[in-house]
Design an enzyme around this catalytic site. Structure first.
Site, short mmCIF file in Angstrom:
data_model
loop_
_atom_site.label_atom_id
_atom_site.label_comp_id
_atom_site.label_asym_id
_atom_site.label_seq_id
_atom_site.Cartn_x
_atom_site.Cartn_y
_atom_site.Cartn_z
N ARG A 93 0.38 -6.94 8.30
CA ARG A 93 0.82 -6.38 9.58
C ARG A 93 -0.17 -7.13 10.59
O ARG A 93 0.42 -7.34 11.60
CB ARG A 93 0.62 -5.00 9.82
CG ARG A 93 0.79 -4.58 11.24
CD ARG A 93 1.02 -3.15 11.19
NE ARG A 93 1.87 -2.67 10.42
CZ ARG A 93 2.12 -1.31 9.78
NH1 ARG A 93 1.24 -0.60 9.77
NH2 ARG A 93 3.14 -0.91 9.21
N TYR A 94 -1.37 -7.25 10.19
CA TYR A 94 -2.36 -7.99 11.14
C TYR A 94 -2.65 -9.33 10.77
O TYR A 94 -2.55 -9.78 9.71
CB TYR A 94 -3.46 -7.07 10.87
CG TYR A 94 -3.36 -5.59 11.52
CD1 TYR A 94 -3.42 -5.38 12.75
CD2 TYR A 94 -3.25 -4.46 10.60
CE1 TYR A 94 -3.34 -4.32 13.54
CE2 TYR A 94 -3.33 -3.14 11.01
CZ TYR A 94 -3.26 -2.99 12.49
OH TYR A 94 -3.19 -1.66 12.79
N ARG A 97 -5.73 -9.50 7.65
CA ARG A 97 -5.89 -8.48 6.48
C ARG A 97 -4.87 -7.80 5.98
O ARG A 97 -3.67 -7.95 6.73
CB ARG A 97 -6.94 -7.30 7.02
CG ARG A 97 -6.31 -6.52 8.51
CD ARG A 97 -7.62 -5.98 9.08
NE ARG A 97 -7.33 -5.38 10.30
CZ ARG A 97 -6.90 -5.61 11.46
NH1 ARG A 97 -7.05 -7.13 11.68
NH2 ARG A 97 -6.75 -4.79 12.45
N CYS A 106 -2.23 10.76 -6.92
CA CYS A 106 -3.29 10.99 -6.27
C CYS A 106 -3.96 12.38 -6.84
O CYS A 106 -3.23 12.90 -7.75
CB CYS A 106 -2.92 11.51 -4.53
SG CYS A 106 -2.70 10.08 -3.70
N CYS A 110 -1.09 15.57 -0.67
CA CYS A 110 -1.19 16.15 0.85
C CYS A 110 0.35 16.33 1.21
O CYS A 110 0.83 15.24 1.18
CB CYS A 110 -1.75 15.19 1.85
SG CYS A 110 -3.48 14.61 1.35
N CYS A 113 1.78 13.54 3.66
CA CYS A 113 1.67 12.30 3.12
C CYS A 113 2.58 11.53 4.10
O CYS A 113 3.83 11.67 4.21
CB CYS A 113 1.84 12.03 1.87
SG CYS A 113 1.64 10.50 1.12
N ARG A 115 3.38 8.23 3.06
CA ARG A 115 4.04 7.20 1.95
C ARG A 115 4.61 8.38 1.06
O ARG A 115 4.63 7.84 -0.24
CB ARG A 115 3.18 6.62 1.45
CG ARG A 115 2.71 5.25 2.19
CD ARG A 115 2.15 4.24 1.63
NE ARG A 115 1.41 3.37 2.53
CZ ARG A 115 0.07 3.33 2.59
NH1 ARG A 115 -0.61 3.95 1.64
NH2 ARG A 115 -0.56 2.45 3.51
N ASP A 273 1.58 10.77 11.66
CA ASP A 273 2.73 9.69 11.61
C ASP A 273 4.00 10.77 11.63
O ASP A 273 4.11 11.95 11.31
CB ASP A 273 2.73 8.82 10.38
CG ASP A 273 1.69 7.87 10.36
OD1 ASP A 273 1.19 7.54 11.45
OD2 ASP A 273 1.14 7.61 9.17
N ASP A 310 -0.67 5.20 14.69
CA ASP A 310 -0.22 4.05 13.96
C ASP A 310 1.16 4.10 14.70
O ASP A 310 2.08 4.88 14.10
CB ASP A 310 -0.32 4.36 12.51
CG ASP A 310 -0.51 3.17 11.69
OD1 ASP A 310 -0.13 1.97 12.33
OD2 ASP A 310 -1.07 3.25 10.74
N LYS A 317 -2.14 0.10 14.67
CA LYS A 317 -3.04 1.35 15.10
C LYS A 317 -3.36 1.05 16.52
O LYS A 317 -3.90 -0.16 16.88
CB LYS A 317 -4.18 1.54 14.38
CG LYS A 317 -3.82 1.84 12.97
CD LYS A 317 -5.37 1.95 12.09
CE LYS A 317 -4.70 1.98 10.69
NZ LYS A 317 -4.20 0.80 10.00
C1 LIG Z 1 -4.84 0.41 8.67
C2 LIG Z 1 -4.11 -0.94 8.14
C3 LIG Z 1 -5.18 -1.89 8.02
C4 LIG Z 1 -6.51 -2.00 8.59
O1 LIG Z 1 -6.71 -1.70 9.81
P1 LIG Z 1 -8.18 -1.86 10.49
O2 LIG Z 1 -7.94 -1.53 11.86
O3 LIG Z 1 -8.79 -3.08 10.30
O4 LIG Z 1 -8.97 -0.81 9.71
C5 LIG Z 1 -4.38 -2.96 7.57
N1 LIG Z 1 -3.08 -3.29 7.03
C6 LIG Z 1 -2.33 -2.22 7.47
C7 LIG Z 1 -1.10 -2.28 7.13
C8 LIG Z 1 -2.75 -1.07 7.99
O5 LIG Z 1 -1.90 0.10 8.17
#
Ligand SMILES: *Cc1c(COP(=O)(O)O)cnc(C)c1O
Length: 378
Positions: A93-94, A97, A106, A110, A113, A115, A273, A310, A317
């Protein structure tokens, strides 16, 4: 069998076992809830709830609730993770990362959850799926941070978990590995000295733990955090803001201060969420902002997490910050601090040659109104 495996086996793993522990529970509701999303509470957490007198803030996290069944509001995949998944199990998504889903299981489930659509699946994740994820990450040089998630990665046995970490470490552009886990609060016995020793060579591994209430900071949980910190893993905590569990300043301040004592930095406070069947856990965002206002300034800054939503649809986020700016005009900001006193901050001139701005903002132009003593307007 190791102690943590015994605690799992001796816990509640289905509706029938839940009703044996709690005979007053509506058996049909428990059964229907369990069919939608498995009931599981391991023996450690059962004993914790018992020792505390079964308080709502612990029970609500794990107990079946009829409202899980009739929520027509939520989504199966509120963060659109499946749409942003280039290969099964990876969410990209980012820019730099990825989230890497490595386990379905788990230590308990929870009820809130995010997911539910895939967590608690009894199947294990195939080697083939893992291999495709490594290939994707290796082919994408921009990925420098991999967040292991699930399910709970620490529910894997040592060999498969260490194997995943080793495979990621072998990719030269992967700098940071994170393990997102609820194990230190949910089943701290799983954090064995042996596991710590086996993961340690692959540092930096950031441990993203999950505590929701200060009652979860038991001596066992704190000891597990200490084992992780002693092995050199930085510890960060993520909390979900939950109605009837932790939606008040007292509980969260106590939790966040307690985490600092275990060398764990509060990182995120999540607005819940919009997951199907969890609507009864949601607080208003206004409530969350009010709690943040009750924390910032009142307790150590290092104890204060980012409060985030989120965003539905996969927006990622987004930080929610209480408004401390009363006014922002005429070259100055009028700010209100945590105690409610008002302070002015003159901005620097964008164009230092502009005489008007110099008069308004210059270091000598408005010395009288910088208000360092504070003007109480309440
Ligand atoms: C939360 C998340 C991350 C990590 O986000 P940070 O803000 O860097 O902690 C990376 N990928 C996805 C899909 C996430 O939901």
């Amino acid at each position: 069998m190791e102690e943590w495996q015994r605690l799992l086996a001796e816990g509640v793993n289905n509706a029938r076992q839940w009703c044996e522990e709690f005979p007053e529970q509506d058996a049909l509701v428990a059964k229907r809830v369990d069919d939608v999303f498995q009931l599981r509470v391991n023996k450690y957490w059962m004993d914790l709830m018992k020792a505390k007198g079964y308080p709502e803030h612990l029970m609500k996290q794990v107990a079946p609730d009829e409202r899980e069944l009739d929520d027509q509001f939520g989504f199966d995949d509120p963060l659109s993770e499946e749409k942003m998944s280039p290969v099964p199990g990876l969410v990209h998504r980012y820019p730099d990362r990825v989230l890497f889903y490595v386990a379905h299981q788990c230590a308990f489930y929870c009820r809130y959850c995010t997911r539910k659509r895939k967590v608690s699946d009894p199947e294990s994740i195939s080697r083939e799926q893992l291999r495709r994820a490594y290939e994707y990450i290796a082919a994408h040089k921009e990925v420098r941070d991999v967040v292991l998630s699930g399910g709970d990665p620490m529910m894997l046995k040592d060999d498969p978990l260490v194997d995943i970490v080793r495979n990621l470490r072998a990719i030269p552009h992967v700098e940071v590995i994170r393990i997102g886990t609820r194990i230190p609060s949910a089943l701290p016995q799983r954090v064995t000295p042996e596991l710590c020793a086996r993961l340690k060579p692959y540092n930096p591994i950031w441990m993203m733990v999950h505590f929701d209430h200060p009652d979860e900071l038991t001596p066992e949980a704190i000891a597990s955090l200490n084992r992780l910190a002693d092995a050199g893993f930085p510890l960060m905590n993520q909390t979900v803001l939950l109605k009837g569990v932790n939606d008040n300043v007292e509980a969260l301040a106590k939790l966040f201060k307690g985490l600092l004592m275990a060398r764990c930095r509060p990182y995120y406070l999540y607005q819940a969420d919009i997951t199907k069947g969890t609507n009864h856990f949601r607080t208003t965002v206004e409530k969350g902002l009010e709690i943040m206002k009750g924390l910032r300034g009142w307790i150590s800054g290092i104890a204060i997490p980012h409060y985030v939503i989120d965003a539905p649809g996969g927006g990622g986020k987004i930080p929610m910050v209480p408004n401390y700016v009363e006014r922002w005009a005429d070259g100055k900001l009028v700010l209100r601090n945590f105690k409610g006193t008002v302070h002015e901050y003159p901005e620097v001139a964008e164009d230092p040659g502009d005489p008007v701005v110099m008069v308004r903002n210059g270091p000598y132009g408005n010395r009288g109104v910088t208000g360092c003593e504070g003007i109480d307007v309440d």
